[in-house]
Scaffold this motif. Structure first.
Motif, short mmCIF file in Angstrom:
data_model
loop_
_atom_site.label_atom_id
_atom_site.label_comp_id
_atom_site.label_asym_id
_atom_site.label_seq_id
_atom_site.Cartn_x
_atom_site.Cartn_y
_atom_site.Cartn_z
N GLY A 141 39.31 -9.02 25.83
CA GLY A 141 39.87 -9.41 27.12
C GLY A 141 40.69 -8.33 27.76
O GLY A 141 41.71 -8.59 28.36
N VAL A 142 40.28 -7.12 27.63
CA VAL A 142 41.01 -6.05 28.31
C VAL A 142 40.19 -5.52 29.45
O VAL A 142 38.96 -5.65 29.46
CB VAL A 142 41.36 -4.89 27.34
CG1 VAL A 142 42.35 -5.36 26.33
CG2 VAL A 142 40.11 -4.35 26.69
N SER A 143 40.83 -4.98 30.41
CA SER A 143 40.11 -4.43 31.54
C SER A 143 40.79 -3.14 31.95
O SER A 143 41.82 -2.76 31.40
CB SER A 143 40.13 -5.44 32.69
OG SER A 143 41.48 -5.65 33.07
N GLY A 144 40.19 -2.52 32.92
CA GLY A 144 40.82 -1.33 33.48
C GLY A 144 41.04 -0.26 32.42
O GLY A 144 40.20 -0.02 31.55
N ALA A 174 40.59 -1.04 28.81
CA ALA A 174 39.20 -1.08 28.36
C ALA A 174 38.72 0.33 28.03
O ALA A 174 38.07 0.53 26.99
CB ALA A 174 38.32 -1.70 29.45
N THR A 175 39.05 1.27 28.86
CA THR A 175 38.59 2.64 28.58
C THR A 175 39.27 3.17 27.33
O THR A 175 38.66 3.88 26.54
CB THR A 175 38.87 3.58 29.77
OG1 THR A 175 40.28 3.64 29.97
CG2 THR A 175 38.17 3.13 31.01
N ARG A 195 47.76 -13.33 21.54
CA ARG A 195 48.18 -13.92 22.80
C ARG A 195 47.28 -15.09 23.18
O ARG A 195 47.60 -15.88 24.02
CB ARG A 195 48.12 -12.82 23.86
CG ARG A 195 49.25 -12.88 24.85
CD ARG A 195 49.19 -11.72 25.79
NE ARG A 195 47.88 -11.63 26.44
CZ ARG A 195 47.04 -10.62 26.30
NH1 ARG A 195 47.34 -9.63 25.50
NH2 ARG A 195 45.87 -10.61 26.94
N ASP A 247 42.00 -0.60 41.35
CA ASP A 247 40.89 -0.38 40.44
C ASP A 247 39.57 -0.65 41.18
O ASP A 247 38.64 0.14 41.15
CB ASP A 247 41.04 -1.35 39.27
CG ASP A 247 40.69 -0.66 37.98
OD1 ASP A 247 40.47 0.56 38.01
OD2 ASP A 247 40.67 -1.35 36.94
N GLY A 298 35.38 1.35 33.82
CA GLY A 298 35.26 -0.04 33.33
C GLY A 298 34.64 -0.97 34.35
O GLY A 298 34.07 -1.99 33.99
N THR A 309 33.80 -4.92 34.31
CA THR A 309 34.52 -5.50 33.18
C THR A 309 36.00 -5.58 33.51
O THR A 309 36.65 -6.59 33.24
CB THR A 309 34.36 -4.63 31.93
OG1 THR A 309 32.99 -4.30 31.81
CG2 THR A 309 34.85 -5.35 30.70
N ALA A 310 36.48 -4.49 34.08
CA ALA A 310 37.88 -4.46 34.42
C ALA A 310 38.22 -5.56 35.41
O ALA A 310 39.18 -6.30 35.20
CB ALA A 310 38.23 -3.10 35.01
N GLY A 348 37.91 -8.69 33.75
CA GLY A 348 39.06 -8.83 32.86
C GLY A 348 40.27 -9.29 33.62
O GLY A 348 40.97 -10.20 33.20
N ALA A 349 40.46 -8.62 34.71
CA ALA A 349 41.61 -9.00 35.51
C ALA A 349 41.48 -10.45 35.96
O ALA A 349 42.46 -11.20 35.93
CB ALA A 349 41.72 -8.07 36.72
N ASP A 401 42.00 -12.64 32.78
CA ASP A 401 43.34 -12.63 32.20
C ASP A 401 44.44 -12.89 33.20
O ASP A 401 45.56 -13.19 32.82
CB ASP A 401 43.61 -11.28 31.53
CG ASP A 401 42.88 -11.17 30.22
OD1 ASP A 401 42.43 -10.05 29.91
OD2 ASP A 401 42.75 -12.19 29.53
N ALA A 445 48.25 -9.16 32.81
CA ALA A 445 47.76 -9.18 31.43
C ALA A 445 47.93 -7.82 30.76
O ALA A 445 48.48 -7.72 29.66
CB ALA A 445 46.30 -9.59 31.41
N GLN A 446 47.48 -6.77 31.49
CA GLN A 446 47.53 -5.47 30.84
C GLN A 446 48.95 -4.92 30.77
O GLN A 446 49.29 -4.20 29.85
CB GLN A 446 46.62 -4.48 31.55
CG GLN A 446 45.24 -4.56 30.97
CD GLN A 446 44.16 -4.39 31.98
OE1 GLN A 446 44.41 -4.13 33.14
NE2 GLN A 446 42.93 -4.56 31.55
#
Lengths: 376, 910
Positions: free
Chosen positions: A335-338, A341-342, A375, B157, B165, B168-169, B172-173, B176, B180-181
């Motif tokens: 569940g990671v992005s941006g 994720a990279t 989490r 982004d 990404g 997916t990013a 993901g956003a 989540d 989240a990040q």
């Protein structure tokens, strides 16, 4: 005539890899072995117990170890002959000369302090080759038995050290010459050669009269058949009859597993779960292969679980080569992005590769997995 | 998030106010200062963040003064999928009510309501963005921390074109949700901070593990060392034991060797004692021999001595005899010398008399000569005196001197000249006598005989009288009277001059004067003659001297008459008379007498010299005589003593001889010599016996053997001591259970190692994860910069014109603005420009984020620093943004925002 042949009690031995809980239990087990031996001797009607060296792990064991051992030996209720070996030689610092020993030794305990004959009773001798230093320069046993002839006395040779046919080191002058032993046996001057030093029960040569009983309680992963004592019937004019009796209760396991799938992890789980006597089982794992992030997490869970139960569970660094990889599914699961994720992608790449960072990268992924999973 | 309505009751100064926000466009809330514009934002914050039970200062501060009612805030808003109405009351009967309208209707109250709202907000509102998109009155114009906004980042982004990404990013956003990040990074940071400090140093469990490992290692090393000590001691013990045995054996051997050598040594000692005895004996024999020899030698010496003394006495006797002869001779010669002295003395005396006499005679002759001379002189002087007296008498007879003559001559002249003058004038009376007459002329009797003439010049009255006949007086005239007076005077003077000279006239005067001159000349001659006769002396002294000499002569003559003439004395005539007229002879006699005296003198001198020489010779003789006499006495004394000694010695010798005759002495000496030889032989034999035993070698051997034995004993002792020490150490070490301790230490070390490995691995994982994650985040930020900058530039150009450009840093902050080619750093921009850029930035963010993620953009009385032209352009931008986002403007100066199109203006009153 029947007696009990044992050796390599290694009393006072500690295994450093055992934790604070297991360590005392393991030490306890070594002196418990004496009681087991006593039980066997009584049950089997042995006339005496002959311990062929390395009774103590060291001459410098504590008084507590000595007195506990002597106490256990007293309970054997038979003569117990102790041969000084390479770990407990009769040197200036010998444990056998220590007040702890001399003041507390029960009457049934005899130290074979001098080389040569020790009369157990008329017609029965123990022919001893004790060690006087950690580094003798010759074959003590060979010297001791030189010139023995058949004379109607039942003679049991008590020696310690490796036999030349089993030792790979040709420069070792202390090796016991099997030839001499066998010819002595053949001549009838010697009826049984009781040896110590080797921790695995071993019938040396083909005579059937030269034996290592092995340690009565296992001490290391590489011991083939530890945990036994030998009950020996010996008499003039007849080959000795030797029977093994189990005394060991601990087990050392060196396990290897190739892990690539969830199934493999589960299989390892099963293997560990089915180990007998887990609280006295010492396990060393060699894990190779590559696991996905979730499978690695699963493995960590499995290991953590078994670690609680087993006496010891360690990963053998030298034997381990386990990589962690991250696939898209896992990434999605993370569940990671941006940028996260990279970052994960880079870490996964590192973990797959054989670089120095591979382990750190794998661990980093596991941590990330835990952090994000925690989490959820 | 989008606000629909906001209602405040009893909130600070606001009693009850509800603001309805339009669904789109900008809302401008305008009102005077203090009317409570900012309170509305504060109310919203309190509602969303603080529980109704909160007693925080910021909650307490909103309670209206003097009103016993709870402050109440109610809001209706949409956020994410939720539309809710939320109300809270504080202070009095606090309560919380929540109505969720969609997506699923629900009603909650109290704490669950609060928590539900918090959950909804956490899920849907990007808190960073919510805070960043406000520009509050009075707050410093800092640029918001936009990087904390996940929504913005998600938007950026997306705007960045899915780099790193992509879907997916975005997905993901979506999944989540915002933040989240951000929290992932936070979680990773948290993990990292468990092991490392912000500066990268070890901390917490990691540092602890490292420390534990270090300590355990040290403990293990120590315990291992202790154990090793025992091993070393055991080895040492074995070595020492072996050595002790060997030393024991060596010591035995050494002791045996020593005993053997000691036996030999004792034997040598005996030999040495023998030698000592022999040596003593030989010494005694030698001494005896020496004594005998000495006795013999002494006897011979005594003999020689007596002989020598005898010879000496002989010699002395001889020399005494010769000495006596010599003394006698000397005495003779002294006597002779004395005779010579006496004769020389008498000669001298005689000669001295001769000298005296001859000298006396010469003197006498001299006196005679002197006397004769003096007499002659006196004679001459007497003659001169007489002449002198005569001349003086003549002088006295002639008193006319030259002066007299010259005075008379002068008076004569004057008289004559007066007469002449008178004659010339005065009458001249010529008397011619005719027969004899006696006339008185002028009292003068003038006898005249016939024919005589008498002439008289009458100078005065001249009475010529013929006694008894007549008197004729002739008187000259007056002149003649004067002249006559003058003649009278002159005559008087002449008379006077003549009178004084005693002469009647001048001629007489002159004659007398000549006579006087002759007499004077004779006087001088006489004086000269006297002076010549007298010489330097006076006549008196001459005479006196003459008398002395005469006296002397007479005395001598008297002496001579009294005493007969000495034979050698010349006897010239000593009578002055004898020599009269023979002065020259006298002088010669004087010289002869003198020469005689000198010759006598020379003879005397010779005689004196001879006498002196004779005296010296005599003295010398006497001295020698005296010395020889003393010597002789000494020799005599010596001889006497020598004789006595000789007698003593001879007697003593005779006595000893009687006791020990010479031949006995000789025999005894020979015997002693023999005995000494025998003893010396015995000593030599003992010597060679000792030499044969070779004592020095034996001694060296003994010393060596002893040293070896001692050394070995000492070594053995040392060794035994060392062994005892090692044994002692081993014993005490044996009781210590060093193996157990070592095992314990190793166990602890193993545990520490395992723990350390595990912690280190976790730490490395955290570190690695963090570094990779942050690296990617920073990279991502750099990627976001472009779309963000684009958006800001797009809006900025509306305000600043087409030349507007900016530079954005990684943290999405404006670093600089470029206008008309001029680039100015953010910090150097004017307040107005910064404010405008702040608004543009916020609007750009609002425009960037996803509409569902958006939050209201709030300006609280911003743009206070902008000029009207800019203001209207900013208003355009705000209006532009208001189409997409909810923009809330709070202001007390409505004019500023009047130009915003599509703005809903709400006037707020108290």
């Amino acid at each position: 005539m029947r007696f009990l042949h044992t050796a390599d009690w290694q009393l006072g031995m500690t295994r450093h890899f055992l934790d604070e809980d297991a360590q005392p239990r393991y030490a306890e087990a070594r002196s418990d072995a004496i009681r087991s031996i006593g039980a066997v001797a009584r049950a089997e009607g042995c006339e005496f117990v002959l311990v062929c060296g390395d009774v103590f792990e060291s001459n410098q064991v504590s008084a507590r170890v000595v007195s506990r051992a002597l106490d256990a030996m007293r309970e054997v209720e038979r003569p117990v002959y102790l041969l000084p070996g390479n770990h407990d030689p009769l040197d200036a610092g010998s444990v056998y000369s220590s007040p702890a020993f001399t003041s507390a030794a029960p009457p049934n305990v005899h130290v074979l302090r001098t080389p040569g004959a020790h009369v157990v009773r008329p017609g029965l001798e123990i022919f001893a080759a004790p060690w006087f230093s950690k580094r003798p320069t010759r074959d003590l046993v060979g010297d001791a038995i030189d010139g023995l002839r058949a004379d109607g006395v039942v003679r049991i040779v008590a020696g310690h050290g490796s036999v030349d046919v089993l030792s790979a080191d040709p420069t070792d002058h202390t090796r016991i010459g099997l030839g001499g032993l066998e010819s002595a046996l053949a001549s009838g001057g010697v009826h049984y050669v009781a040896l110590g030093d080797r921790h695995s029960t071993t019938d040396v040569g083909t005579s059937g009269g030269v034996w290592y009983p092995g340690t009565p309680e296992v001490t290391d992963y590489d011991e083939v058949a530890p945990g036994n004592v030998l009950v020996v019937d010996v008499g003039a004019g007849q080959p000795p009859r030797v029977s093994r009796h189990r005394t060991g209760r601990w087990s050392f396991h060196d396990l290897a597993a190739d892990l690539t799938t969830t199934t493999d992890v589960d299989s390892l789980d099963t293997t560990l779960a089915t180990l007998p006597g887990k609280e006295r089982a010492v396990v060393r794992l060699s894990l190779v292969g590559s696991l996905s992030l979730p499978d690695k997490a699963r493995l960590d869970g499995v290991l953590a679980r078994h670690e609680q139960v087993l006496a010891s569970l360690t990963l053998w660094d030298k034997g381990c080569d386990l990589a962690v990889y991250v696939d898209d599914d896992a990434l999605g699961e993370l569940g990671v992005s941006g940028f996260a994720a990279t970052a994960v992608t880079e870490l996964a790449g590192q973990a797959r590769g054989g670089s120095e960072d591979a382990q750190a990268a794998g661990d980093a992924l596991s941590l990330l997995y835990r952090l994000s999973g925690g989490r959820r | 998030m989008r606000l629909h309505t906001l209602r405040l009751r009893h909130f600070r100064g606001v009693v009850d106010r509800e603001v309805v926000f339009p669904d789109s466009g900008v809302i401008v809330l305008q009102g005077a200062n203090e009317v409570g514009k900012t309170s509305m934002l504060e109310a919203l914050d309190l509602l969303l963040n603080e529980k109704d039970s909160s007693t925080k200062a910021q909650v307490r501060s909103v309670k209206p003064v003097g009103v016993d009612a709870g402050s109440e805030v109610e809001v209706e808003l949409t956020t994410g999928p939720y539309r809710i109405t939320y109300r809270k009351r504080w202070h009095v009967r606090p309560r919380t009510e929540l109505t969720v309208h969609s997506p699923v209707r629900a009603q909650l109250s109290g704490v669950p309501a609060h928590e539900r709202v918090r959950a909804i907000l956490d899920e849907t509102v990007d808190d960073g963005l919510w805070k960043a998109l406000r520009l509050l009155q009075g707050a410093p114009l800092v640029q918001g921390a936009l990087t904390g906004s996940t929504a913005l980042q998600a938007a950026l982004d997306a705007a960045a074109g899915g780099a790193g990404g992509g879907e997916t990013a975005v997905t993901g956003a979506d999944v989540d949700g915002p933040g989240a990040q951000g929290s992932l990074v936070q979680a990773v940071e948290e993990q990292y901070s468990r092991y490392f400090t912000p500066t990268g140093r070890l901390t917490g469990a990691y540092a602890h593990a490292v420390r534990q490992l270090t300590e355990a290692s040290q403990a293990a090393v120590d315990a291992g060392g202790a154990l090793q000590e025992v091993t070393t001691d055991v080895d040492r013990h074995a070595a020492l034991a072996t050595r002790l045995a060997r030393l024991e054996e060596q010591r035995g051997t050494a002791r045996a060797d020593l005993a053997a050598v000691e036996v030999r040594w004792a034997r040598a000692e005996l030999l040495e004692a023998e030698l000592r005895r022999r040596r003593t004996e030989a010494g005694a024999a030698r001494n005896a021999h020496a004594a005998a020899a000495a006795t013999l030698r002494r006897r011979r010496d005594a003999e020689a001595d007596v002989r020598r003394r005898f010879d000496a006495v002989e010699q002395l006797t001889e020399s005494l005899a010769s000495g006596r002869v010599e003394v006698r001779d000397l005495a003779g010669s002294v006597a002779a010398a004395e005779g010579k002295v006496a004769s020389a003395r008498s000669l001298v005396a005689r000669l001295r008399t001769d000298v005296d006499q001859s000298r006396e005679h010469a003197e006498h002759l001299q006196d005679l000569a002197d006397l004769t001379r003096s007499d002659a002189q006196i004679e001459r002087a007497d003659a001169a005196l007489r002449e002198l007296e005569r001349s003086r008498g003549r002088l006295a007879d002639v008193p006319v001197t030259g002066d007299h003559v010259r005075a008379i001559e002068r008076a004569t002249t004057s008289f004559e000249s007066a007469c002449a003058r008178q004659s010339a004038v005065a009458p001249v009376v010529l008397l011619e006598a005719l027969g004899h007459v006696e006339l008185d002329v002028g009292g003068e009797r003038v006898p005249l005989d016939e024919g005589d003439h008498h002439e008289r010049t009458v100078t005065g009255s001249l009475a010529v009288s013929l006694p008894g006949a007549l008197t004729v007086t002739v008187r000259p005239g007056s002149d003649a009277e004067g002249l006559a007076a003058a003649v009278a005077t002159a005559r008087e003077e002449l008379q006077h001059a003549l009178a004084s000279a005693g002469v009647p006239d001048l001629a007489e005067a002159r004659t007398r004067y000549h006579e006087r001159r002759d007499a004077e000349r004779d006087l001088v001659t006489a004086e000269r003659a006297l002076a010549a006769a007298l010489g330097a002396t006076s006549a008196t002294s001459l005479r006196r001297r003459r008398d002395e000499v005469a006296l002397r002569c007479s005395r001598l003559r008297a002496d001579r008459l009294n005493s007969p003439n000495s034979p050698n004395s010349p006897n010239p005539p000593d009578d002055q008379a004898a020599w009269r007229g023979a002065e020259t002879d006298l002088e010669g006699a004087v010289a002869a007498a003198r020469a005689t005296a000198e010759a006598a003198r020379a003879r005397l001198d010779d005689a004196v010299r001879t006498l002196d020489a004779v005296v010296v010779g005599c003295e010398e003789g006497r001295r020698r005589l005296s010395a020889r006499t003393v010597e002789l006495a000494s020799v005599e004394a010596t001889l006497t003593a020598a004789r006595a000694e000789l007698a003593g010695e001879a007697a003593a010798l005779a006595d000893t001889r009687e006791l020990d005759p010479d031949d006995e002495l000789i025999a005894a000496a020979a015997a002693a010599r023999e005995a000494a030889d025998v003893a010396a032989e015995a000593e030599a034999a003992a010597w060679s016996a000792l030499d044969a035993a070779d004592r020095p070698a034996l001694e060296a051997l003994l010393r060596a053997a002893r040293a070896a034995a001692d050394h070995l004993c000492a070594e053995w002792d040392d060794c035994r001591l060392a062994l005892a020490q090692v044994s002692g150490r081993l014993e005490s070490a044996g009781a210590q259970g060093r193996q157990d301790r070592y095992d314990e230490a190793m166990t602890r070390l193993e545990t520490a190692q395992r723990h350390h490995t595990s912690v280190e691995r976790r730490a490395r994982a955290a570190n690695h994860l963090r570094s990779v994650l942050l690296r990617h985040r920073d990279a991502a930020r750099r990627r976001y910069v472009a779309p963000f900058a684009e958006q800001v530039t797009a809006l900025g150009r509306v305000v600043f014109g087409p030349s507007f450009a900016i530079e954005v840093d990684d943290a999405l902050r404006i670093a600089s603005r470029t206008l008309e080619g001029t680039t100015v750093g953010w910090e150097l921009l004017s307040t107005g420009a910064r404010e405008q850029l702040a608004i543009i930035t916020r609007l750009a963010c609002a425009g960037l984020v996803d509409e569902t993620d958006g939050v209201p953009v709030i300006f609280d009385d911003a743009l206070g620093y902008s000029d009207p032209d800019r203001l209207s352009r900013v208003a355009d931008v705000v209006a532009l943004a208001g189409r997409r986002s909810q923009v809330i403007v709070l202001t007390c100066t409505p004019d500023r925002y009047r130009s915003i199109s599509d703005a809903t203006v709400v006037r707020l009153g108290a």
